[in-house]
Design a protein around this motif. Structure first.
Motif, PDB file in Angstrom:
ATOM      1  N   GLU A 169     -19.521 -58.713  15.209  1.00  0.00           N
ATOM      2  CA  GLU A 169     -18.468 -57.437  14.545  1.00  0.00           C
ATOM      3  C   GLU A 169     -17.066 -58.120  14.409  1.00  0.00           C
ATOM      4  N   SER A 170     -16.481 -58.872  14.853  1.00  0.00           N
ATOM      5  CA  SER A 170     -14.979 -59.098  14.828  1.00  0.00           C
ATOM      6  C   SER A 170     -14.523 -59.958  13.382  1.00  0.00           C
ATOM      7  N   ASP A 171     -15.477 -60.390  12.860  1.00  0.00           N
ATOM      8  CA  ASP A 171     -15.318 -60.898  11.600  1.00  0.00           C
ATOM      9  C   ASP A 171     -16.549 -60.733  10.531  1.00  0.00           C
ATOM     10  N   LYS A 172     -17.630 -59.852  10.933  1.00  0.00           N
ATOM     11  CA  LYS A 172     -18.570 -59.677  10.185  1.00  0.00           C
ATOM     12  C   LYS A 172     -19.548 -60.449   9.711  1.00  0.00           C
ATOM     13  N   THR A 173     -19.386 -61.714  10.538  1.00  0.00           N
ATOM     14  CA  THR A 173     -20.322 -62.947  10.155  1.00  0.00           C
ATOM     15  C   THR A 173     -21.773 -62.767  10.659  1.00  0.00           C
ATOM     16  N   VAL A 174     -22.671 -62.804   9.701  1.00  0.00           N
ATOM     17  CA  VAL A 174     -23.884 -62.813  10.048  1.00  0.00           C
ATOM     18  C   VAL A 174     -24.197 -64.306  10.668  1.00  0.00           C
ATOM     19  N   LEU A 175     -24.723 -64.289  11.952  1.00  0.00           N
ATOM     20  CA  LEU A 175     -24.937 -65.791  12.741  1.00  0.00           C
ATOM     21  C   LEU A 175     -26.359 -66.016  12.151  1.00  0.00           C
ATOM     22  N   GLY A 176     -27.294 -65.063  11.897  1.00  0.00           N
ATOM     23  CA  GLY A 176     -28.739 -65.353  11.432  1.00  0.00           C
ATOM     24  C   GLY A 176     -29.856 -64.494  11.677  1.00  0.00           C
ATOM     25  N   GLU A 177     -30.769 -64.695  11.310  1.00  0.00           N
ATOM     26  CA  GLU A 177     -31.955 -63.655  11.373  1.00  0.00           C
ATOM     27  C   GLU A 177     -33.075 -64.417  12.140  1.00  0.00           C
ATOM     28  N   THR A 178     -33.761 -63.427  13.047  1.00  0.00           N
ATOM     29  CA  THR A 178     -34.560 -64.090  13.962  1.00  0.00           C
ATOM     30  C   THR A 178     -35.758 -63.207  14.066  1.00  0.00           C
ATOM     31  N   GLU A 179     -36.960 -63.712  14.438  1.00  0.00           N
ATOM     32  CA  GLU A 179     -38.100 -62.840  14.484  1.00  0.00           C
ATOM     33  C   GLU A 179     -38.425 -62.266  15.695  1.00  0.00           C
ATOM     34  N   THR A 180     -37.932 -62.770  16.842  1.00  0.00           N
ATOM     35  CA  THR A 180     -38.089 -61.995  18.091  1.00  0.00           C
ATOM     36  C   THR A 180     -37.042 -61.901  18.786  1.00  0.00           C
ATOM     37  N   VAL A 181     -36.954 -61.097  19.741  1.00  0.00           N
ATOM     38  CA  VAL A 181     -35.709 -60.446  20.514  1.00  0.00           C
ATOM     39  C   VAL A 181     -35.238 -61.813  21.319  1.00  0.00           C
ATOM     40  N   ILE A 196     -18.271 -61.142  20.110  1.00  0.00           N
ATOM     41  CA  ILE A 196     -19.944 -61.537  20.641  1.00  0.00           C
ATOM     42  C   ILE A 196     -20.693 -60.994  19.706  1.00  0.00           C
ATOM     43  N   GLY A 197     -21.772 -61.513  19.237  1.00  0.00           N
ATOM     44  CA  GLY A 197     -22.780 -61.160  18.445  1.00  0.00           C
ATOM     45  C   GLY A 197     -23.480 -59.955  19.028  1.00  0.00           C
ATOM     46  N   THR A 198     -24.115 -59.169  18.151  1.00  0.00           N
ATOM     47  CA  THR A 198     -25.116 -57.854  18.261  1.00  0.00           C
ATOM     48  C   THR A 198     -26.149 -58.418  17.323  1.00  0.00           C
ATOM     49  N   MET A 199     -27.184 -57.455  17.870  1.00  0.00           N
ATOM     50  CA  MET A 199     -28.601 -57.597  17.052  1.00  0.00           C
ATOM     51  C   MET A 199     -29.237 -56.191  16.706  1.00  0.00           C
ATOM     52  N   ARG A 200     -29.339 -56.166  15.531  1.00  0.00           N
ATOM     53  CA  ARG A 200     -30.049 -55.125  14.804  1.00  0.00           C
ATOM     54  C   ARG A 200     -31.491 -55.154  14.449  1.00  0.00           C
ATOM     55  N   LYS A 201     -32.416 -54.598  14.709  1.00  0.00           N
ATOM     56  CA  LYS A 201     -33.684 -54.604  14.254  1.00  0.00           C
ATOM     57  C   LYS A 201     -33.836 -54.322  12.830  1.00  0.00           C
ATOM     58  N   LEU A 202     -34.643 -55.044  12.027  1.00  0.00           N
ATOM     59  CA  LEU A 202     -34.699 -55.199  10.485  1.00  0.00           C
ATOM     60  C   LEU A 202     -35.808 -54.294  10.203  1.00  0.00           C
ATOM     61  N   VAL A 203     -35.819 -53.483   9.286  1.00  0.00           N
ATOM     62  CA  VAL A 203     -36.826 -52.784   8.876  1.00  0.00           C
ATOM     63  C   VAL A 203     -38.293 -53.583   8.501  1.00  0.00           C
ATOM     64  N   VAL A 204     -37.977 -54.673   7.934  1.00  0.00           N
ATOM     65  CA  VAL A 204     -39.290 -55.451   7.620  1.00  0.00           C
ATOM     66  C   VAL A 204     -39.610 -56.633   8.774  1.00  0.00           C
ATOM     67  N   GLY A 205     -39.142 -56.222  10.094  1.00  0.00           N
ATOM     68  CA  GLY A 205     -39.287 -57.130  11.191  1.00  0.00           C
ATOM     69  C   GLY A 205     -38.313 -57.893  11.447  1.00  0.00           C
ATOM     70  N   GLY A 206     -38.184 -58.335  12.548  1.00  0.00           N
ATOM     71  CA  GLY A 206     -37.105 -59.484  13.123  1.00  0.00           C
ATOM     72  C   GLY A 206     -35.890 -58.780  13.611  1.00  0.00           C
ATOM     73  N   TYR A 207     -34.832 -59.553  13.542  1.00  0.00           N
ATOM     74  CA  TYR A 207     -33.517 -59.178  13.851  1.00  0.00           C
ATOM     75  C   TYR A 207     -32.536 -59.815  13.129  1.00  0.00           C
ATOM     76  N   ARG A 208     -31.337 -59.245  12.912  1.00  0.00           N
ATOM     77  CA  ARG A 208     -30.037 -59.835  12.369  1.00  0.00           C
ATOM     78  C   ARG A 208     -29.016 -59.690  13.491  1.00  0.00           C
ATOM     79  N   VAL A 209     -28.596 -60.994  13.502  1.00  0.00           N
ATOM     80  CA  VAL A 209     -27.402 -60.948  14.491  1.00  0.00           C
ATOM     81  C   VAL A 209     -26.027 -61.233  13.724  1.00  0.00           C
ATOM     82  N   ARG A 210     -25.310 -60.395  14.154  1.00  0.00           N
ATOM     83  CA  ARG A 210     -23.996 -60.325  13.568  1.00  0.00           C
ATOM     84  C   ARG A 210     -22.715 -60.125  14.535  1.00  0.00           C
TER      85      ARG A 210
END
Length: 123
Positions: A85-97, A69-83
């Protein structure tokens, strides 16, 4: 186990863990993250965990937990990266929680339902 010695069902275990995480201090996790995830009915049924300020969700209540199941990490430049863990797939980047939580929910594994009381091996 409950106080009277009977096993709790998975829904009770999940609900208790959510209540614990929703009460966490800001120093453990940005409170808006678990609140927003909890507002999503599909995510609310999953077992929540927090580590290093990140909310993780599992389809089971016991170790070893699922990591598909995806997790989200806050990006230094703002927004979030959703990834995922099981296959290291980046599902996308978003601006808001909210957008990140929606992306996690949209990418749940096929047939993902409420968490079971067991381990990943029991799925």
């Amino acid at each position: 186990m409950t106080n009277n010695g009977t096993p709790q069902d998975a829904a009770d275990i999940v609900a208790a863990e959510w209540q614990s995480i929703l009460a966490y201090d800001e120093d453990l996790i940005d409170p808006v993250v678990p609140r927003t995830a909890y507002a999503n009915p599909r995510l609310r049924g999953l077992f929540p965990m927090v580590s290093h300020g990140t909310l993780y969700l599992s389809r089971c209540t016991r170790f070893p937990w699922t990591d598909d199941i995806g997790t989200m990490r806050k990006l230094v430049v703002g927004g979030y990266r959703v990834r995922r863990e099981s296959d290291k797939t980046v599902l996308g980047e978003t601006e808001t929680v909210q957008e990140a939580i929606d992306l996690i929910a949209a990418n749940l594994p096929e047939g993902c339902g409420p968490a079971i009381d067991g381990t990943a091996d029991d799925l």
